[in-house]
Design a protein around this motif. Structure first.
Motif, PDB file in Angstrom:
ATOM      1  N   THR A 366       0.815  -1.221   0.000  1.00 12.28           N
ATOM      2  CA  THR A 366       0.000   0.000   0.000  1.00 12.28           C
ATOM      3  C   THR A 366       0.844   1.264   0.000  1.00 12.28           C
ATOM      4  O   THR A 366       0.603   2.191  -0.778  1.00 12.28           O
ATOM      5  N   LEU A 367       1.819   1.313   0.874  1.00  8.37           N
ATOM      6  CA  LEU A 367       2.640   2.510   1.023  1.00  8.37           C
ATOM      7  C   LEU A 367       3.360   2.861  -0.282  1.00  8.37           C
ATOM      8  O   LEU A 367       3.544   4.038  -0.609  1.00  8.37           O
ATOM      9  N   PHE A 368       3.741   1.830  -1.040  1.00  8.91           N
ATOM     10  CA  PHE A 368       4.531   2.049  -2.249  1.00  8.91           C
ATOM     11  C   PHE A 368       3.647   2.264  -3.482  1.00  8.91           C
ATOM     12  O   PHE A 368       4.168   2.367  -4.597  1.00  8.91           O
ATOM     13  N   SER A 369       2.356   2.309  -3.278  1.00 13.12           N
ATOM     14  CA  SER A 369       1.429   2.529  -4.391  1.00 13.12           C
ATOM     15  C   SER A 369       0.803   3.914  -4.353  1.00 13.12           C
ATOM     16  O   SER A 369      -0.083   4.216  -5.159  1.00 13.12           O
ATOM     17  N   LEU A 370       1.264   4.749  -3.444  1.00  8.62           N
ATOM     18  CA  LEU A 370       0.745   6.116  -3.359  1.00  8.62           C
ATOM     19  C   LEU A 370       1.284   6.999  -4.479  1.00  8.62           C
ATOM     20  O   LEU A 370       0.727   8.054  -4.770  1.00  8.62           O
ATOM     21  N   SER A 371       2.375   6.565  -5.106  1.00  9.34           N
ATOM     22  CA  SER A 371       2.989   7.387  -6.151  1.00  9.34           C
ATOM     23  C   SER A 371       2.423   7.088  -7.537  1.00  9.34           C
ATOM     24  O   SER A 371       2.854   7.683  -8.520  1.00  9.34           O
ATOM     25  N   THR A 372       1.465   6.168  -7.617  1.00 12.18           N
ATOM     26  CA  THR A 372       0.908   5.789  -8.921  1.00 12.18           C
ATOM     27  C   THR A 372      -0.601   6.009  -8.960  1.00 12.18           C
ATOM     28  O   THR A 372      -1.322   5.285  -9.658  1.00 12.18           O
ATOM     29  N   LEU A 373      -1.071   7.006  -8.243  1.00 14.45           N
ATOM     30  CA  LEU A 373      -2.516   7.251  -8.196  1.00 14.45           C
ATOM     31  C   LEU A 373      -3.049   7.788  -9.523  1.00 14.45           C
ATOM     32  O   LEU A 373      -4.268   7.820  -9.731  1.00 14.45           O
ATOM     33  N   ASN A 374      -2.155   8.211 -10.413  1.00 14.37           N
ATOM     34  CA  ASN A 374      -2.603   8.647 -11.740  1.00 14.37           C
ATOM     35  C   ASN A 374      -2.986   7.468 -12.628  1.00 14.37           C
ATOM     36  O   ASN A 374      -3.576   7.656 -13.697  1.00 14.37           O
TER      37      ASN A 374
END
Length: 552
Positions: A366-374
Motif C-alpha cells: 500500500t505505502l509504495f502505491s501512493l505514487s501511482t494514483l494517476n
C-alpha cells in the motif's frame, strides 16, 4: 469510546517515543561503564539495567580515495575514547512521501518522522556501530548476540532511530539475557553504485560489504561486552531483512562463523539482475558531476566534492518516485558478493544452513502505491507493469498478471477491507501486486525451497488494519518488536535458544511445505493465532516464475 483510527494513531505515537528513546529507562547513578578494546578504554553510558556503547568505529572512514571502495578493517584501537553518542548516519538520499487525500495527517507524520525518516546528522565518515549489553555483563558472560540491520529501501536509514535497550531489557526480564548490536552501512549510490565500471573494479554492493565487515568486528570484539561470538543472530526489517537474506546466500552459503541464525521482517532473497542494469543511473551521476569526460569516471567520482555528488544522487529516482519499488540503487549481481540472482542461489542450495524466521505484513504494497494514483484504468496499469516492471517480458505475461490480480477492489490491498480504501479504481490492485512481487512471493519461495533442510518459522502481521488507506502497512510490524511487543518475546528467545517459543504467547509451529504454518499477529481480543501460508497461491507462484525469468 475512541474510534479505531484514534486508537491506532495513539499506539503509533507511543511507538515513536520508544524509537527515540524518550520512553526508555532513566539514567542510573552508577558509574559510566567501560570496556577494553585492544589498547583502548572505551567509556559508554549507563541506562538503567543496561550499558550502551554508541558510535564505535568498525572500519576506516570511506572518504577520499576510500569512497566507492570496499570497507577497510580498522587498525587496532590504541587511544581511549568515549562512546556516548550515536555516530552520524551514512549519506541519505532525499525523499518525499506522496500525500493523497484520505491519508490521515497523523499517519503521514508518523511515517515521515520514524520509519521513513531521513536520519540526520549524516556524513561520509559513518561506519560506526553500537552495543547495548546488560549492565552486569562481563567478558566471561558469553551471552547470545543479536545484530540489527536497519531498513530504508537501501536509500536511507541509520541506527539512532532504534532503541536497543528495549530488546536487551526484555531479554533480561525473560531470563534470556542478550547483547544487542546495530551498525551503520552505506546506502543509496554510495553503498550500491551500479554499472559496468563498478563491476570491473569489483566494488559493487558496498553496503552489504559494510555489514559483513561489521559482523567480522563482532567476532573480534563482542566478548569484551559480554557477548559470545559463536551465538550471533542477524536480524533486520525491509532492506535490512533483504540484507540478512543476502548475507545468507553469499559466499556459497558459508556464513564463515559470523552468525548462527537469522530473523527477517519483510524481506527475503529478492530477484535482481546484473549490476550493469544500473548503468543509466550511474551515467546520470557521472554527467551531472562533470566526470563524463574523465578517462576513469569511477576515479573521478571519488574526487567530486561531497555536496556536488549528493546533489546528483538526489536526482535519482527514490522509493516513493513513480517507479516505486523498482529501485535505482539496490543490491545487484556483481560477481563478488552476489555471484548470481539471489533466487537462483537459493535454488542451487547456496544458503547458510541455519535456523531462520521470515515474515511479512499483510499489506506490504500500500505505502509504495501512493505514487501511482494517476493510474486509473486497466490499460494504464498494463502499460506501467510492461514498461517499469517487466520491459523484457511478452505482453501476454502482463495480461496473465492482471487476470491473477483483478480489478475487483474487494480483492485488493489493504486486504479484507471490502470496498474501503480504494483511492482510485486501481490503487488496491497495484498494492496487492507490488506487495506480493517484492515481499510475499519471495518469502514463500525462500521458505518452500528450504523446507526440510533447516528449521523455519514464518509470520504474518495483520495489525493496524484500521490505519486509513494503508492497513497493515510495510514497516508496521516494527511496533511489535521495538514497542516492546509480543514479537520481542519470540525474537529474544530465538536469539537465545534458536527456538522462538516459551511461556508467553501461543506456540509457534515450524513452517514446512506440507504444513505452511504462519503465526498471525492480530488486533482485538485474540492477538495471536496460527494460520496457513496458502493465500493467493496461483498468483504468487506465477509472479515468482516471472521475476526469476525477467529480473530488474
Amino acid at each position: 469510546m475512541a474510534k479505531p483510527a484514534t486508537l491506532v494513531l495513539g499506539a503509533l505515537c507511543a511507538f515513536a517515543l520508544h524509537l527515540g528513546g524518550v520512553a526508555g529507562s532513566p539514567l542510573s547513578r552508577r558509574a559510566a561503564p567501560t570496556v577494553t578494546l585492544d589498547d583502548a578504554t572505551v567509556t559508554g553510558v549507563s541506562a538503567g539495567s543496561v550499558s550502551k556503547f554508541l558510535g564505535i568505529p568498525f572500519a576506516q572512514p570511506p572518504t577520499g580515495q576510500l569512497r566507492f571502495q570496499l570497507p577497510q578493517p580498522i587498525p587496532a584501537y590504541n587511544a581511549s575514547f568515549s562512546a556516548t553518542a550515536f555516530g552520524p548516519s551514512c549519506p541519505q538520499q532525499a525523499i518525499s512521501l506522496p500525500i493523497p487525500p484520505g491519508l490521515v495527517a497523523e499517519t503521514v507524520d508518523y511515517l515521515t518522522n520514524t520509519i521513513y525518516q531521513v536520519v540526520t546528522p549524516s556524513s561520509e565518515d559513518c561506519l560506526t556501530l553500537n552495543v547495548v549489553a546488560p549492565a552486569d555483563a562481563t567478558p566471561e558472560s558469553a551471552l547470545p548476540v543479536v545484530v540489527w540491520i536497519f531498513g530504508g529501501g537501501f536509500e536511507l536509514g541509520g541506527t539512532s532511530t532504534y532503541d536497543g535497550g528495549v530488546i536487551v531489557n526484555r531479554a533480561i526480564e525473560l531470563d534470556v539475557p542478550a547483547v544487542y548490536v546495530s551498525m551503520n552501512y552505506r546506502v543509496s549510490a554510495l553503498g550500491f553504485l551500479a554499472s559496468q565500471e563498478v563491476k570491473d573494479a569489483g566494488v559493487g554492493n558496498l553496503g552489504l560489504q559494510d555489514q559483513r565487515e561489521a559482523l567480522r568486528w563482532v567476532q573480534k570484539y563482542i566478548s569484551a561486552f559480554g557477548g559470545d561470538p559463536t551465538k550471533v543472530t542477524i536480524w533486520g526489517e525491509s532492506a535490512g531483512a533483504i540484507s540478512v537474506a543476502l548475507q545468507m546466500v553469499t559466499n556459497g552459503g558459508d556464513p564463515e562463523g559470523l552468525f548462527r541464525a537469522a530473523f527477517m521482517e519483510s524481506g527475503s532473497p529478492i530477484p535482481v539482475g546484473d549490476i550493469t542494469h544500473g548503468q543509466k543511473y550511474y551515467d546520470a551521476i557521472v554527467e551531472q558531476t562533470g566526470c563524463a569526460a574523465a578517462a576513469d569516471t569511477l576515479e573521478c567520482l571519488r574526487g567530486v566534492p561531497y555536496d556536488t555528488l549528493m546533489d546528483a544522487v538526489n536526482n535519482s529516482p527514490f522509493i516513493f518516485s513513480y517507479q516505486s519499488l523498482i529501485l535505482a540503487w539496490l543490491p545487484r549481481v556483481d560477481g563478488v558478493f552476489l555471484a548470481e540472482d539471489p533466487q537462483y542461489l537459493v535454488e542451487q542450495g547456496s544458503v547458510a544452513d541455519i535456523p531462520f524466521i521470515s515474515g511479512d505484513c499483510d499489506d506490504e504494497g500500500t505505502l509504495f502505491s501512493l505514487s501511482t494514483l494517476n493510474i486509473t484504468t486497466t490499460a494504464q496499469l498494463a502499460e506501467y507493469i510492461q514498461t517499469i516492471w517487466l520491459p523484457a517480458a511478452p505482453a501476454d505475461t502482463v495480461t496473465t498478471l492482471l487476470e491473477l490480480y483483478p480489478e475487483d477492489i474487494t480483492q485488493g490491498s489493504p486486504f479484507d477491507t471490502g470496498i474501503l480504501n480504494a483511492l482510485t479504481p486501481q490503487f488496491k490492485r497495484i498494492a496487492a501486486f507490488q506487495g506480493d512481487a517484492v515481499f510475499q512471493a519471495p518469502r514463500r519461495f525462500f521458505l518452500q525451497q528450504r523446507s526440510g533442510k533447516q528449521n523455519l518459522w514464518s509470520f504474518l502481521s495483520k495489525r493496524l488494519k484500521a490505519v486509513p488507506v494503508l492497513g497493515s502497512f510495510h514497516g508496521s510490524d516494527i511496533l511489535n518488536v521495538y514497542g516492546p511487543g509480543d514479537m520481542t518475546d519470540y525474537l529474544v528467545r530465538f536469539v537465545s535458544n534458536l527456538e522462538p517459543n516459551g511461556d508467553t504467547g501461543i506456540s509457534w509451529p515450524q513452517y514446512t511445505t506440507e504444513a505452511p504454518n504462519m503465526l498471525t499477529f492480530l488486533d482485538g481480543l485474540i492477538p495471536l493465532e496460527v494460520g496457513q501460508d496458502t493465500y493467493r497461491a496461483e498468483a504468487m507462484a506465477y509472479i515468482t516464475n516471472v521475476t526469476l525469468t525477467y529480473p530488474v
